[in-house]
Scaffold this motif. Structure first.
Motif, PDB file in Angstrom:
ATOM      1  N   ILE A  26      21.994  14.073   7.962  1.00  0.00           N
ATOM      2  CA  ILE A  26      22.669  14.262   9.251  1.00  0.00           C
ATOM      3  C   ILE A  26      23.924  13.394   9.325  1.00  0.00           C
ATOM      4  CG2 ILE A  26      22.464  13.924  11.751  1.00  0.00           C
ATOM      5  CD1 ILE A  26      19.412  14.525  11.350  1.00  0.00           C
ATOM      6  N   PHE A  27      23.794  12.165   8.861  1.00  0.00           N
ATOM      7  CA  PHE A  27      24.934  11.242   8.846  1.00  0.00           C
ATOM      8  C   PHE A  27      26.044  11.764   7.928  1.00  0.00           C
ATOM      9  CE2 PHE A  27      27.084   7.798   6.557  1.00  0.00           C
ATOM     10  CZ  PHE A  27      27.694   7.125   7.606  1.00  0.00           C
ATOM     11  N   ALA A  28      25.667  12.192   6.727  1.00  0.00           N
ATOM     12  CA  ALA A  28      26.656  12.664   5.752  1.00  0.00           C
ATOM     13  C   ALA A  28      27.324  13.952   6.210  1.00  0.00           C
ATOM     14  CB  ALA A  28      25.979  12.883   4.394  1.00  0.00           C
ATOM     15  N   GLU A  29      26.540  14.851   6.811  1.00  0.00           N
ATOM     16  CA  GLU A  29      27.110  16.120   7.259  1.00  0.00           C
ATOM     17  C   GLU A  29      28.085  15.902   8.409  1.00  0.00           C
ATOM     18  OE1 GLU A  29      26.416  20.276   9.400  1.00  0.00           O
ATOM     19  OE2 GLU A  29      25.678  18.348  10.092  1.00  0.00           O
ATOM     20  N   SER A  30      27.857  14.862   9.196  1.00  0.00           N
ATOM     21  CA  SER A  30      28.725  14.573  10.335  1.00  0.00           C
ATOM     22  C   SER A  30      29.955  13.759   9.942  1.00  0.00           C
ATOM     23  CB  SER A  30      27.947  13.794  11.413  1.00  0.00           C
ATOM     24  OG  SER A  30      26.884  14.557  11.925  1.00  0.00           O
TER      25      SER A  30
END
Length: 213
Positions: A26-30
């Motif tokens: 989630i962090f990387a995709e954001s």
């Protein structure tokens, strides 16, 4: 055969580390430009379904408190977008990008600045619900020099709404046996239904800005 990017595969493969791995995704995709291809909505939706203890009941995450899932999703989404904004903001110091900004793209960047000054808050919140856009908009807004405080507020609102509504929807729908028994199909539909959503005027222009970066 499940794809290695399938939310179901990720949760099963991660085992007891499923929540931590989900947080990283989630962090990387954001926040990371290279993370645009990672599952976002479908993974968060699946986490909500698993919390209901009816979908993937054999998973180590089954029965995880819904409030905990919502909290970590909101935090990871918020921090990820903040990173994306900072990367965009500081990219102006990189010589290659500086040359790009000062060259024939100066007018394009100026139009991006005017767009974000007018629609910045709405674009940030709405982009949170649109795959790919939620990866590139924070970077574009940072590059355009959008006010940090205004970005942080809109980012928090978007992360809060997205990080609560998507898992809760998964939780509620996951309690329906017909849906809980077809997890892979539900995840596929969840991801594809939002991949082309760019319906509002600010989002259409946001798509154009992201494509022109």
């Amino acid at each position: 055969m499940q794809s290695f990017l399938s939310p179901e595969f990720i949760v099963n493969a991660a085992g007891p580390w499923a929540l931590l791995v989900s947080c990283i995704i989630i962090f990387a995709e954001s926040g990371l430009l290279i993370g645009f291809f990672l599952p976002g909505d479908s993974l968060v939706f699946l986490l909500g379904m698993i919390a209901s203890s009816t979908a993937m009941s054999d998973s180590s995450m089954a029965g995880t408190a819904l409030w905990l899932i919502c909290m970590v999703v909101v935090i990871c989404a918020f921090v990820g977008d903040q990173l994306g904004y900072e990367i965009g903001k500081r990219s102006g110091d990189i010589q290659k990008i500086k040359s790009w900004m000062q060259g024939g793209n100066a007018d394009r960047l100026d139009r991006a600045k005017r767009f974000f000054d007018k629609h910045g808050g709405k674009a940030i919140v709405f982009a949170r619900f649109v795959p790919i856009l939620r990866t590139f908009v924070p970077f574009a807004i940072g590059m355009a020099g959008y006010d940090h405080r205004r970005f942080a507020i809109a980012n928090f609102v978007g992360a809060l709404i997205w990080g609560i509504t998507v898992p809760v929807m998964g939780y509620l729908l996951g309690r329906i046996p017909l849906i809980a028994d077809h997890v892979e199909l539900v995840c596929l539909l969840t991801g594809s239904s939002q991949s082309s959503r760019c319906s509002s005027k600010p989002l259409r222009q946001g798509c154009l800005i992201a494509d022109q970066r």
